[in-house]
Enzyme design. Structure first.
Site, PDB file in Angstrom:
ATOM      1  CG  ASP A  93     -19.388   1.321 136.099  1.00 18.46           C
ATOM      2  OD1 ASP A  93     -18.532   1.940 135.463  1.00 18.46           O
ATOM      3  OD2 ASP A  93     -19.167   0.254 136.709  1.00 18.46           O
ATOM      4  CG  LEU A 182     -16.643  -1.539 128.600  1.00 15.54           C
ATOM      5  CD1 LEU A 182     -17.688  -1.716 127.512  1.00 15.54           C
ATOM      6  CD2 LEU A 182     -15.770  -0.327 128.301  1.00 15.54           C
ATOM      7  N   GLY A 231     -21.622 -13.365 127.482  1.00 14.88           N
ATOM      8  CA  GLY A 231     -21.052 -12.348 126.614  1.00 14.88           C
ATOM      9  C   GLY A 231     -21.355 -12.659 125.165  1.00 14.88           C
ATOM     10  CB  SER A 232     -19.963 -11.232 122.128  1.00 17.08           C
ATOM     11  OG  SER A 232     -18.589 -11.496 122.299  1.00 17.08           O
ATOM     12  CB  THR A 235     -15.999 -13.415 123.923  1.00 18.60           C
ATOM     13  OG1 THR A 235     -15.783 -12.150 123.319  1.00 18.60           O
ATOM     14  CG2 THR A 235     -15.071 -13.559 125.116  1.00 18.60           C
ATOM     15  N   GLY A 236     -17.412 -16.212 123.395  1.00 26.55           N
ATOM     16  CA  GLY A 236     -17.870 -17.514 123.897  1.00 26.55           C
ATOM     17  C   GLY A 236     -17.184 -18.655 123.167  1.00 26.55           C
ATOM     18  CB  SER A 237     -16.606 -19.143 119.600  1.00 22.20           C
ATOM     19  OG  SER A 237     -15.841 -19.940 118.788  1.00 22.20           O
ATOM     20  CD  GLU A 253     -27.144 -18.368 129.880  1.00 22.58           C
ATOM     21  OE1 GLU A 253     -27.880 -17.940 128.971  1.00 22.58           O
ATOM     22  OE2 GLU A 253     -27.421 -19.358 130.571  1.00 22.58           O
ATOM     23  CB  CYS A 287     -28.501 -11.358 125.946  1.00 26.19           C
ATOM     24  SG  CYS A 287     -29.337 -11.672 127.495  1.00 26.19           S
TER      25      CYS A 287
HETATM   26  P1  NAD Z   1     -17.816  -9.648 125.323  1.00 23.84           P
HETATM   27  O1  NAD Z   1     -17.874 -11.044 124.800  1.00 23.84           O
HETATM   28  O2  NAD Z   1     -17.046  -8.643 124.585  1.00 23.84           O
HETATM   29  O3  NAD Z   1     -17.220  -9.652 126.800  1.00 23.84           O
HETATM   30  C1  NAD Z   1     -17.804 -10.384 127.853  1.00 23.84           C
HETATM   31  C2  NAD Z   1     -16.762 -10.633 128.915  1.00 23.84           C
HETATM   32  O4  NAD Z   1     -15.751 -11.483 128.372  1.00 23.84           O
HETATM   33  C3  NAD Z   1     -16.048  -9.392 129.427  1.00 23.84           C
HETATM   34  O5  NAD Z   1     -15.828  -9.516 130.814  1.00 23.84           O
HETATM   35  C4  NAD Z   1     -14.729  -9.446 128.662  1.00 23.84           C
HETATM   36  O6  NAD Z   1     -13.691  -8.768 129.334  1.00 23.84           O
HETATM   37  C5  NAD Z   1     -14.475 -10.934 128.626  1.00 23.84           C
HETATM   38  N1  NAD Z   1     -13.565 -11.393 127.570  1.00 23.84           N
HETATM   39  C6  NAD Z   1     -13.323 -10.847 126.370  1.00 23.84           C
HETATM   40  N2  NAD Z   1     -12.422 -11.578 125.693  1.00 23.84           N
HETATM   41  C7  NAD Z   1     -12.098 -12.627 126.473  1.00 23.84           C
HETATM   42  C8  NAD Z   1     -11.230 -13.748 126.317  1.00 23.84           C
HETATM   43  N3  NAD Z   1     -10.516 -13.946 125.224  1.00 23.84           N
HETATM   44  N4  NAD Z   1     -11.172 -14.643 127.321  1.00 23.84           N
HETATM   45  C9  NAD Z   1     -11.908 -14.478 128.437  1.00 23.84           C
HETATM   46  N5  NAD Z   1     -12.725 -13.434 128.651  1.00 23.84           N
HETATM   47  C10 NAD Z   1     -12.825 -12.514 127.674  1.00 23.84           C
HETATM   48  O7  NAD Z   1     -19.325  -9.195 125.504  1.00 23.84           O
HETATM   49  P2  NAD Z   1     -19.867  -7.776 126.015  1.00 23.84           P
HETATM   50  O8  NAD Z   1     -19.705  -6.798 124.907  1.00 23.84           O
HETATM   51  O9  NAD Z   1     -19.299  -7.468 127.353  1.00 23.84           O
HETATM   52  O10 NAD Z   1     -21.412  -8.090 126.235  1.00 23.84           O
HETATM   53  C11 NAD Z   1     -22.339  -8.082 125.222  1.00 23.84           C
HETATM   54  C12 NAD Z   1     -22.673  -9.502 124.783  1.00 23.84           C
HETATM   55  O11 NAD Z   1     -23.113 -10.267 125.897  1.00 23.84           O
HETATM   56  C13 NAD Z   1     -23.818  -9.524 123.797  1.00 23.84           C
HETATM   57  O12 NAD Z   1     -23.525 -10.397 122.742  1.00 23.84           O
HETATM   58  C14 NAD Z   1     -24.971 -10.071 124.611  1.00 23.84           C
HETATM   59  O13 NAD Z   1     -25.962 -10.707 123.868  1.00 23.84           O
HETATM   60  C15 NAD Z   1     -24.294 -10.988 125.559  1.00 23.84           C
HETATM   61  N6  NAD Z   1     -25.126 -11.223 126.744  1.00 23.84           N
HETATM   62  C16 NAD Z   1     -25.771 -12.431 126.871  1.00 23.84           C
HETATM   63  C17 NAD Z   1     -26.600 -12.668 127.965  1.00 23.84           C
HETATM   64  C18 NAD Z   1     -27.342 -13.988 128.109  1.00 23.84           C
HETATM   65  O14 NAD Z   1     -27.838 -14.240 129.193  1.00 23.84           O
HETATM   66  N7  NAD Z   1     -27.423 -14.815 127.087  1.00 23.84           N
HETATM   67  C19 NAD Z   1     -26.756 -11.684 128.938  1.00 23.84           C
HETATM   68  C20 NAD Z   1     -26.087 -10.475 128.784  1.00 23.84           C
HETATM   69  C21 NAD Z   1     -25.267 -10.255 127.676  1.00 23.84           C
END
Ligand code: NAD
Length: 492
Positions: A93, A182, A231-232, A235-237, A253, A287
């Site tokens: 995967d 993904l 996540g990123s 998206t977090g914001s 995170e 991350c």
């Molecule tokens: P992403 O933000 O694109 O997606 C993360 C998740 O959010 C996915 O499940 C996605 O489907 C969901 N998502 C996207 N848009 C959304 C919305 N509007 N509302 C709700 N959910 C939504 O991130 P990614 O590309 O999957 O992962 C990479 C990022 O994750 C990198 O920036 C990395 O640094 C971060 N990350 C952080 C940690 C940590 O512990 N700090 C760990 C792993 C990854």
């Protein structure tokens, strides 16, 4: 080919109401790997309502910590019983090399065991608090937050799920887990394992789906009390804004651009080993990857030479092939993003020492060579932005103060590392680094016992350890008036 036509809602496998489907590709050869059910808003509603009922009326939050711990340990056993199969699923995967996937699966099981221990401790968690006013007696108890929405990325599919599901269950919460579109396969297996372990229906619901559909509907749902996101930053914001409407409890995170300071008194072999571990593990899709390396000038030329040479020796290929240490990136999109960052770095004047291209021997698959840049302009995106690929930037420094300044000059603050034979210096620097995680003479070791999370734009809150449990608990004071005297304010 895997066919996963169902979502896991309220203890049942249900087809998505609007017939949504995701196509998932094998990153090592770009072939179709799986078709997976994709949740829409109606499925999210069903799942949140199921979690809500399980929280408000079901047994789970009302069980003792010892009883919940029993189920958590059974989940850990269930993961271990299927560890080989889960590791292969994760490789297919996500693309990561098999030994890394095996490490992740073992860690995921360990995380459930760890939170089982903490769940037991909650039974005796009531803390009396001595008050200056002796007419009152008070204690503080902790209670589950409620229904949690857990939204996770694709880089450690099962492990990121475990980091949220295990503490949420230990606390007595119920939850809806949305894996990344993904990488959905091991999250669905976790649902199966949890059900087999005896977790009551509705306590854990798993909804694969797109971020802007299932993810957005989930974090906005009024039935959700807590949003736990990894996540990123963008998206977090967005999630923070969505959670603001109902003032939901959130933990974030997010990303990083973590520095690694190497002093000239370091052993060069150890430095190169940890630098590589810090940026090539999981294809740099980490991350906390230490992607900005700062090397004291007298060691700089020798270190660059040794690092480039070692990078050129890394075996690249399908993660299931023995001896492979670098697999493909997760997706075509991620490959394009990393390639664009490299091209921009070159345009900005960074010096490419090794890599930067799709390896010639890989005709198919989203592979990228381990890539080493030196003399990276400090204003460039290569130095300042998260790339999330096997790309390391190395720059020199002259003084400790300069190293610290360069390390802290970042919008992120997730992790940082420092290496020197002088441990006092390392400890001194550790206190001054703006990061939630600091490693001395190593990079990346991660333990369930220790808090994980960042400062600045790297997020809010901490996962793992006892701090990770706090994410899913509310703190309540219970104060008793026990003086025999009347209060005597209105009724004197
Ligand atoms: P992403 O933000 O694109 O997606 C993360 C998740 O959010 C996915 O499940 C996605 O489907 C969901 N998502 C996207 N848009 C959304 C919305 N509007 N509302 C709700 N959910 C939504 O991130 P990614 O590309 O999957 O992962 C990479 C990022 O994750 C990198 O920036 C990395 O640094 C971060 N990350 C952080 C940690 C940590 O512990 N700090 C760990 C792993 C990854």
């Amino acid at each position: 080919m895997y066919d996963r036509p169902y979502l896991f809602i309220d203890g049942q496998w249900l087809a998505p109401q609007q017939g949504g489907q995701l196509e998932v590709f094998d990153p090592s050869d770009e072939s179709l790997l799986a078709t997976v059910a994709a949740a829409g808003p109606a499925d999210v509603d069903l799942a949140v309502n199921a979690a809500r009922r399980a929280f408000d009326q079901g047994p789970w939050p009302r069980l003792s910590g010892v009883e919940r711990a029993h189920t958590l340990r059974r989940i850990a056993e269930g993961i271990r019983a299927r560890q080989d199969e889960l590791a292969v699923l994760e490789v297919r995967d996500n693309g990561k090399p098999l030994p890394e996937a095996q490490w992740d699966i073992a860690d995921a099981a360990g995380c459930f065991d760890f939170y089982a221990d903490l769940a037991e401790r909650l039974d005796t968690d009531e803390r009396p608090v001595a008050l200056a006013d002796s007419r009152f007696r008070a204690s503080v108890v902790r209670e589950p937050v409620g229904v949690a929405a857990a939204v996770i990325p694709w880089n450690y599919p099962l492990l990121m799920a475990a980091w949220k599901v295990a503490p949420a269950l230990a606390a007595g919460c119920t939850l809806v887990l949305k894996p990344s579109e993904l990488t959905t396969l091991t999250a669905l297996e976790l649902a199966r394992i949890a059900a087999e372990a005896g977790l009551p229906a509705g306590v854990l619901n798993v909804l694969p789906g797109l971020g802007n559909e299932a993810g957005a509907a989930l974090v906005e749902h009024p039935g959700v009390d807590k949003v736990a996101f990894t996540g990123s930053v963008p998206t977090g914001s967005r999630i923070m804004q969505a959670a603001a409407r109902d003032v939901k409890n959130i933990s974030l995170e997010l990303g990083g651009k973590s520095p690694f300071i190497v002093f000239a008194d370091s052993d060069i072999e150890a430095a190169v080993e940890w630098i590589m571990f810090g940026i090539f593990w999981n294809q740099g899709q980490v991350c906390s990857a230490t992607s900005r390396v700062l090397v004291e000038r007298s060691l700089y030329p020798a270190l660059l030479e040794r690092l480039s040479d070692a990078a050129s020796q890394i075996r690249i290929g399908n993660g299931l092939t023995e001896g492979v240490l670098l697999g493909p990136l997760v997706s075509a999109g991620q490959h394009a993003k990393v390639s664009a960052a490299i091209a921009q770095g070159l345009a900005d004047g960074a010096r490419l020492l090794y890599g930067g291209e799709r390896p010639a021997e890989q005709a198919k698959g989203w592979f990228m060579q381990p890539t080493v840049f030196a003399d990276v302009p400090l204003h460039s995106a290569l130095w300042r932005e998260e790339i999330f690929g096997p790309v390391v930037c190395v720059n020199p420094f002259d003084t400790e103060a300069e190293a610290l300044h360069l390390a802290n000059d970042s919008q992120f603050g997730l992790a940082a590392a420092v290496m020197s034979a002088d441990l006092e210096r390392c400890e001194r620097i550790a206190r001054k680094l703006q990061a939630g995680i600091v490693w001395i003479n190593c990079s990346q070791p991660t333990f369930s016992e220790l808090p994980w999370g960042g400062v600045k734009r790297s997020g809010i809150g901490r996962e793992l350890g006892e701090w990770g449990l706090d994410n899913y608990l509310e703190t309540k004071q219970i104060t008793r008036y026990e003086s025999g005297e009347a209060w005597g304010w209105y009724l004197t």
